[in-house]
Enzyme design. Structure first.
Site: not given
Ligand code: PLP
Length: 458
Positions: A241, A285-287, A323, A354-355, A383
């Protein structure tokens, strides 16, 4: 990470050492361009912030599940956090060992549980009592033991966009913290379940460290309470997150520095007996790992002036990057040709879909653009491509990975033929004939043809 991988050199925006105009020429637009150096630098920085702890960084691959991205991070030692069996298969295919896979998500099906048990993953993050009971039945039937962490909903407001906040008790995620002790007790009585830890994830694009302190402290306290009541929880999963900077101009919503975020994790461990020594931690972490590593490269099709607005109509659209319209997200953007002067004009950057909701930026000051100019939409590695669709029969854009002065197509452009090929006609509709032969023959003509055919055979 001192210099972004996307920078001007000799008046042209580069991805590492590759000029983006060359990539546009070779791969066409729109296309996604990712930087290996940024992916690697971000992973190393993130993992480094948890040095000294028994920590596994499990990249949340929902942010970008391209095989090349997963493999780049996997080679550095990353595990993964997945939310479907499809994501698990992607991770395994990219070479992530099952022992580094965490399966999160509120709606795991029996089939998905079977796949994950058979693969032998590190951990199931269980989000409800019915899920726990089903997992117990599935594991028992297969004579396996499911390693489980309970994902707890700490009722903490992550202060992020409502659509990506997950830590309040009104949200569908996790087990209400008030109910968690009872579910933990149940877990110890159910066959086929090995309760190992707790998990928490309060939302995405979190830019304030206080909610992390609050949520992690609650999880730390709950782990201590459960362990003093006889449980043996040895793993805490702090989720992901952590936000990134999208609005570079105003630097508004700047996320906490890594050390500050890591401090919230260390603070939670300090609440455990022994300062949390012997506790394994998982981070998801993802984002933060991939957003900065990617851009969406697009070309201006037309500049159009109305009486109220000026529009840059580009060849990328909401189907590529949803996004801005879904989350009111701001993405920085720069022309590939470095502007000669600092002047700007206010434009809406819109796509061909077309939106009215098809926009990439509204009322954005940008250097004056002309038809045919290339534009890089930045901080688009997370994302972005994963949320693309083929709406308006627009094939998915290709993904390219750059490494120094080399690059590779890591997902080719989808073709319209392959899109059409996904569909099937029901038996009561005859396939259309190729052009020029689409008139059904009259009865007389077809009788003549049949007779001719018979004569030839005879
Ligand atoms: N872990 C869980 C369970 C999630 O649902 C998410 C994304 O919503 C993440 C990790 C990764 O979040 P982020 O990309 O914001 O770090």
């Amino acid at each position: 990470m001192t210099r972004t991988a996307f920078h001007y050199r000799n008046g042209v925006l580069h991805a590492e050492d590759v000029p983006l105009d060359r990539l546009a020429e070779k791969a066409g637009t729109p296309c996604w361009v990712y930087s290996s150096a940024t992916l690697e630098a971000r992973y190393r920085a993130f993992a480094g912030a948890f040095a000294g702890l028994d920590a596994l960084v499990c990249y949340s691959l929902k942010a970008n599940s391209n095989q090349a991205v997963i493999a780049t991070l996997g080679r550095l030692g990353a595990g993964v956090d997945v939310v479907s069996a499809g994501e698990m298969q992607r991770a395994l295919a990219a070479g992530i060992p099952a022992s580094k896979i965490v399966f999160a998500g509120i709606g795991k099906t029996e089939d998905e549980m079977v796949q994950a048990l058979d693969a032998g993953i590190l951990q199931f993050n269980v989000e409800s009592e019915p899920e726990l009971r089903l997992l117990s039945r599935v594991a028992t039937k297969r004579r396996k033991t499911a390693p489980v962490s309970l994902r707890v909903n700490p009722d903490v407001d992550a202060r992020t966009h409502a659509k990506i906040a997950t830590g309040k008790k009104e949200n569908k995620f996790g087990i209400d913290i008030a109910q968690a002790p009872a579910v933990a007790k149940l877990a110890t009585t159910l066959p086929g379940i090995a309760l190992q830890g707790l998990a928490v994830h309060i939302g995405s694009q979190v830019t304030d460290v206080d909610p992390y302190h609050a949520a992690f402290a609650r999880i730390g306290d709950l782990a201590r309470e459960l362990n003093s009541g006889g449980h043996r929880l040895t793993r805490l999963d702090f989720g992901g997150g952590l936000g990134v900077v999208y609005d570079r101009a105003s630097n508004s919503g700047a996320p906490p520095a890594l050390d500050s975020y890591a401090g919230a994790v260390r603070g939670a461990l300090a609440r455990l007996p022994n300062g949390g020594r012997g506790t394994e931690i998982v981070l998801a972490p993802g984002r933060w790992l991939v957003a900065e590593a990617g851009i969406l490269l697009t070309r201006v099709v037309y500049m159009k002036s109305g009486t109220a607005k000026r529009f840059a109509i580009v060849d990328a659209a909401m189907n590529d990057l949803i996004r801005p319209t879904l989350y009111e997200a701001h993405h920085p953007m720069r022309p590939v040709t470095e502007p000669a002067s600092p002047g700007t004009e206010i434009v809406d950057v819109v796509g061909p879909v077309c939106e009215t909701g098809d926009f990439l930026a509204l009322d954005r000051p940008l250097p004056p653009l002309r038809d045919g100019d290339l534009l890089a939409i930045e901080v688009a590695g997370a994302y972005g491509a994963v949320m693309s669709s083929s709406y308006n029969a627009r094939p998915l854009a290709p993904e390219l990975l750059v490494r120094g002065d080399t690059w590779a197509v890591v997902r080719p452009r989808q073709t319209v033929e392959s899109l059409i090929g996904l569909d099937r006609l029901p038996p009561w509709i005859k396939p259309a004939r190729p052009k020029g032969r689409n008139r059904a023959p009259t009865k007389k003509v077809s009788r003549q043809r049949n007779n001719k055919h018979r004569r030839r055979k005879g």
